[in-house]
Write a protein that holds these residues in place. Structure first.
Motif, PDB file in Angstrom:
ATOM      1  N   LEU A  51       1.087 -22.953  13.024  1.00  0.00           N
ATOM      2  CA  LEU A  51      -0.173 -23.630  13.320  1.00  0.00           C
ATOM      3  C   LEU A  51      -0.333 -24.876  12.463  1.00  0.00           C
ATOM      4  O   LEU A  51      -0.825 -25.919  12.931  1.00  0.00           O
ATOM      5  CB  LEU A  51      -1.344 -22.679  13.092  1.00  0.00           C
ATOM      6  N   ILE A  76      -0.300 -22.811  20.933  1.00  0.00           N
ATOM      7  CA  ILE A  76      -1.243 -22.513  19.862  1.00  0.00           C
ATOM      8  C   ILE A  76      -1.940 -21.179  20.090  1.00  0.00           C
ATOM      9  O   ILE A  76      -2.046 -20.347  19.175  1.00  0.00           O
ATOM     10  CB  ILE A  76      -2.274 -23.655  19.717  1.00  0.00           C
ATOM     11  N   ALA A  82      -1.787 -17.786  17.955  1.00  0.00           N
ATOM     12  CA  ALA A  82      -3.020 -17.201  17.424  1.00  0.00           C
ATOM     13  C   ALA A  82      -3.050 -15.694  17.684  1.00  0.00           C
ATOM     14  O   ALA A  82      -3.463 -14.910  16.823  1.00  0.00           O
ATOM     15  CB  ALA A  82      -4.232 -17.876  18.050  1.00  0.00           C
TER      16      ALA A  82
END
Length: 452
Positions: free
Chosen positions: A168, A307, A311
């Protein structure tokens, strides 16, 4: 030599009893693992501008081939470095290998920014991989041998999340650099400098860490057995039995060690094969889905889906220690691969809208990346003794890398042979069936201390 069963009073909180020393060990290992995650994504996001800078006009005609080679070379370096570094950590100590690993990573990653030819770039990527390879196994071994039993799995899960946070971080840094373009077409070089500079700070932090007392004691007492189930050897006296065997050889010559090594390595290969296919093809599949549904910003979905997939994995990393202590190691592994298989089928076969992808991608990431790798930081440590522990967990983790490094090179051919990205991913995910079955042939270690 028996496994240590530890009876402890009930804890009001899982972190009760943890000292500043415990947190310092975790912090040093966690920050180092962040660099692995940063490097993994940094190489992918800068691939196009990087190759444009270093390839000659003739080489540029075959850019996809060179892209696969550079990723494959990096994975190969990680695999070889992890194997060698893990073995050395059982001889020279966890702390020393961690220090050398992060120092050499910072050096070679920084030098990557100055690559001017494809050969130089490949050489530096391989050397960076060699340096980073032992980062994971030494950190995991040190945390597992220093943290108390009631909190060890949770600490290992937190440590494993460093990879997700690193990816990230790389995504955010590249977004900022790509938006501002401080060096124009050469901005990609800053990614490797940004990744290298903080490593020197972590190097400073790690100087204050203590070596694993469990490893030191085991070496001092010459406890060479790879597992507690193998026939004990004398710890004193002269002769061959007093001489330390080569740790990697022990994994394949001691009967119980061989069984555990082969089964956990096969699980690692299953996890890596499935993850590689699903994560590397998911952005391409999502972009094609966006184009097919008429989305105006189709190309932007490549980074968005990466992303949210990551996550989901971070949530799994942080939760894994709690889940595995609640349901047991074997049930956790079975649950992981059942979830990975089901969510992959839903992702590639039944998802036809971007809104649907936004829902399923993080759930898929929870299983195929998060849970599928979190167990490696928890379970193998509980199967092997301190004198071979780093060797064993590095072999389990990196043997899969030594196989997976060829996938990026043959990726295009695989997609063509299987009839498209979706079909290729679904076929590759069938390996998860093995992951559902294999855990039940391994010992359950919940509630037991690590073998000494």
């Amino acid at each position: 030599m028996q496994e240590t069963h530890i009876a402890q009073p009930p804890k009001a909180h899982w972190y009760d009893g943890l000292t500043p020393t415990h947190w310092r060990v975790l912090r040093g290992s966690f920050l180092g693992w962040i660099f692995d995650g940063f490097e993994a994504l940094a190489l992918v996001v800068v691939l196009a501008p990087m190759l444009k800078s270093v390839l000659t006009p003739a080489q540029a005609q075959s850019t996809p081939v060179y892209a696969g080679v550079i990723i494959g070379i990096t994975l190969l370096g990680w695999g070889v470095g992890g194997m060698v570094g893990g073995i050395l950590a059982d001889y020279v100590g966890r702390k020393r290998m961690m220090l050398w690993s992060v120092f050499l990573y910072a050096l070679f990653s920084g030098l990557t920014a100055f690559s001017n030819t494809f050969v130089v770039l490949c050489s530096l990527r391989f050397l960076t991989g060699l340096a980073m390879g032992s980062e994971w196994s030494t950190g995991v071994a040190l945390v597992s041998e220093t943290w108390p039993e009631h909190a060890r799995a949770k600490g290992a899960g937190i440590l494993q999340s460093g990879f997700g946070w690193g990816t990230l971080l790389a995504a955010v840094v590249w977004y900022a650099l790509a938006s501002t373009q401080p060096l124009g077409t050469e901005t990609w070089r800053l990614m490797f400098i940004v990744g290298a500079l903080p490593a020197f700070f972590v190097l400073y932090l790690r100087r204050g860490l203590n070596e694993s007392a469990k490893w030191q004691q085991a070496v001092k007492e010459k406890r060479w057995n790879a597992t507690s189930d193998d026939r004990p050897r004398p710890v004193s006296g002269a002769g061959k039995e007093d001489k330390r065997p080569f740790t990697l050889t022990q994994l394949f010559t001691e009967r119980e060690a061989l069984r555990r090594t082969l089964l956990t390595t096969l699980l690692s290969i299953v996890a890596t094969t499935g993850w590689w296919a699903i994560s590397s093809w998911l952005p391409t599949f999502t972009v094609s889905l966006a184009k097919g549904t008429g989305a105006l910003d189709a190309a932007a979905w490549e980074s968005r889906i990466s992303i949210i997939y990551t996550a989901g994995a971070i949530v799994a990393y942080l939760a894994s220690g709690f889940i595995v202590d609640a349901i047991g190691r074997r049930a956790f592994l079975c649950m992981t691969f059942v979830g990975a298989l089901i969510t992959t089928i839903i992702t590639y076969h039944y998802t036809a809208t971007l809104s649907g992808m936004l829902i399923i991608a993080p759930i898929n990431g929870f299983f195929t990346l998060g849970c599928a790798y979190a167990w490696m930081a928890i379970y193998p440590c509980e199967l092997f003794t301190p004198t071979v522990r780093s060797t064993a967990i590095s072999f389990v983790f990196n043997a899969a890398r030594l196989i997976a490094w060829v996938f990026p090179i043959i990726s295009g051919s695989m997609i063509k042979a299987f009839g498209g990205v979706a079909h290729a991913a679904l076929i590759m995910s069938s390996c998860y069936v093995l992951g559902i079955v294999i855990p039940w042939f391994l010992p359950e270690t919940r509630g037991k201390g690590m073998p000494e």
